[in-house]
Design an enzyme around this catalytic site. Structure first.
Site, PDB file in Angstrom:
ATOM      1  N   LYS A 167       0.797  -1.241   0.000  1.00 28.65           N
ATOM      2  CA  LYS A 167       0.000   0.000   0.000  1.00 28.65           C
ATOM      3  C   LYS A 167       0.828   1.289   0.000  1.00 28.65           C
ATOM      4  O   LYS A 167       0.338   2.343   0.394  1.00 28.65           O
ATOM      5  CB  LYS A 167      -1.007   0.051   1.182  1.00 28.65           C
ATOM      6  CG  LYS A 167      -1.901  -1.138   1.357  1.00 28.65           C
ATOM      7  CD  LYS A 167      -2.469  -1.688   0.089  1.00 28.65           C
ATOM      8  CE  LYS A 167      -3.441  -0.795  -0.615  1.00 28.65           C
ATOM      9  NZ  LYS A 167      -3.797  -1.371  -1.967  1.00 28.65           N
ATOM     10  N   THR A 210       3.565   0.338  -4.506  1.00 31.59           N
ATOM     11  CA  THR A 210       4.434  -0.685  -5.108  1.00 31.59           C
ATOM     12  C   THR A 210       3.964  -1.095  -6.508  1.00 31.59           C
ATOM     13  O   THR A 210       4.791  -1.394  -7.366  1.00 31.59           O
ATOM     14  CB  THR A 210       4.524  -1.944  -4.215  1.00 31.59           C
ATOM     15  OG1 THR A 210       3.219  -2.461  -3.995  1.00 31.59           O
ATOM     16  CG2 THR A 210       5.169  -1.623  -2.873  1.00 31.59           C
TER      17      THR A 210
END
Ligand code: A3P
Length: 322
Positions: free
Chosen positions: A57, A60
């Site tokens: 989160k 990525t």
């Protein structure tokens, strides 16, 4: 000299050395005995040169997508179970062995100088992961992304709700982050998974027990979101990737999405799916306060770590520490 049948011998060995029950896959190219028995068509070039290790989160998937646009960079093939992530070093996939892992990467051609990489966002906080990565990929570079830890926790909670996690649907965010040790087990487990990755300094220090800081880079995910071109340019330098790819021409802010997206044609962009850049209500004050208190000591440690490693301290970290 006396011996016993192989199976019994194996059992006796692991009884004497229980720490060795779990294998650690070493780098085949670092051991001539391994090379000698390896099939001729196998090559260490089929292993990644760098890893994006997370945490979840922080952006990525955006980073993975932007990297995969580069003509000299090749991402892993998708996994049928875990989509773009291979998740080799952290869970039971590790026991499937190196051949299983290598199947996620193309067989290199002789003249190829491609940079293979993979991104598995849960590598970051996995206790055993740095040791395993060091054994197989001692020269790999590592890319970490961090955003305000409370914001990350909130995004993760909404991710779990969107994926119909029963516990996340049952409890409010405040209940999750303030769960105590007498709370029901599923709630405590969810709290730990929600908050633990944001203890950034603790996890980065564990990676640094195995890798020199020159092999690891920390990206501010807020910069990746707001100015991905600069971040991608810096990352190319860190990875020594050639030819230089000019992201200015290939990334554009998309007003509808509210994020930078890939330029497909002059007037057309391709953005990440609906699961990235979700819309949810802003965090309320009591949630923000509980997170600020929880992360206080971890953020102090992060500031010290970043200063020691000669990174600029992110603006959000300074704010959080005030
Ligand atoms: P939200 O969906 O909560 O906004 P990850 O890919 O590691 O799961 O991270 C998802 C987060 O990446 C999203 O969280 C979003 O804020 C952030 N992000 C950063 N750059 C983005 C981009 N270009 N497109 C979509 N999301 C992006």
């Amino acid at each position: 000299l006396r011996t016993i049948p192989p199976l019994q011998l194996g059992e006796k060995y692991f009884h004497l050395y229980p720490d060795e029950v779990d294998p650690i896959w070493g780098n085949p190219c670092a051991d001539h005995r391994h090379i000698e028995i390896w099939a001729r068509n196998k090559s260490c070039e089929q292993l990644p040169k760098f890893l994006v290790i997370g945490p979840q989160k922080t952006g990525t998937t955006a980073l993975y997508t932007f990297l995969a646009m580069h003509p000299a960079i090749v991402a892993n093939y998708p996994s049928p179970d875990t989509f773009e992530e291979v998740q080799f070093f952290n869970g039971k996939n590790y026991f499937k062995g190196i051949d299983w892992y290598m199947k996620f990467f193309p067989v290199p051609r002789n003249s190829s100088s491609k940079f293979l990489f993979e991104k598995s966002a849960t590598y970051f906080e996995g206790e055993v992961v740095p040791k395993r990565v060091k054994a197989l990929l001692p020269n790999a570079k590592l890319v970490v992304i961090i955003i305000p830890p409370g914001k990350r926790a909130y995004s993760w909670y909404h991710h779990m709700r969107a994926h119909h996690d029963v516990t996340a649907l049952q409890y409010t965010f405040y209940e999750v982050i303030t769960a105590g040790d007498k709370s029901p087990r599923p709630l405590r487990d969810l709290r730990n998974k929600c908050l633990n990755p944001g203890m950034y300094a603790k996890h980065i220090e564990r990676w640094l027990d195995f890798f020199p800081s020159s092999q690891l880079t920390i990206i501010d995910g807020e910069d990746l979101r707001n100015d991905p071109v600069t971040i991608m340019n810096d990352l190319q330098k860190f990875l020594y990737i050639e030819p230089f790819y000019n992201y200015t021409e290939h990334l554009r802010y998309d007003k509808r999405k509210g994020f930078f997206c890939q330029v497909i044609e002059e007037d057309k962009t391709k953005c990440l799916g609906r699961g990235k850049g979700r819309i949810y209500p802003p965090m309320n004050e009591s949630e923000a306060k509980a997170l600020k208190d929880f992360y206080q000591s971890y953020n102090v440690a992060l500031e010290k770590l970043m200063t020691r490693l000669e990174y600029p301290v992110p603006a959000w970290l300074e704010d959080d520490l005030q």
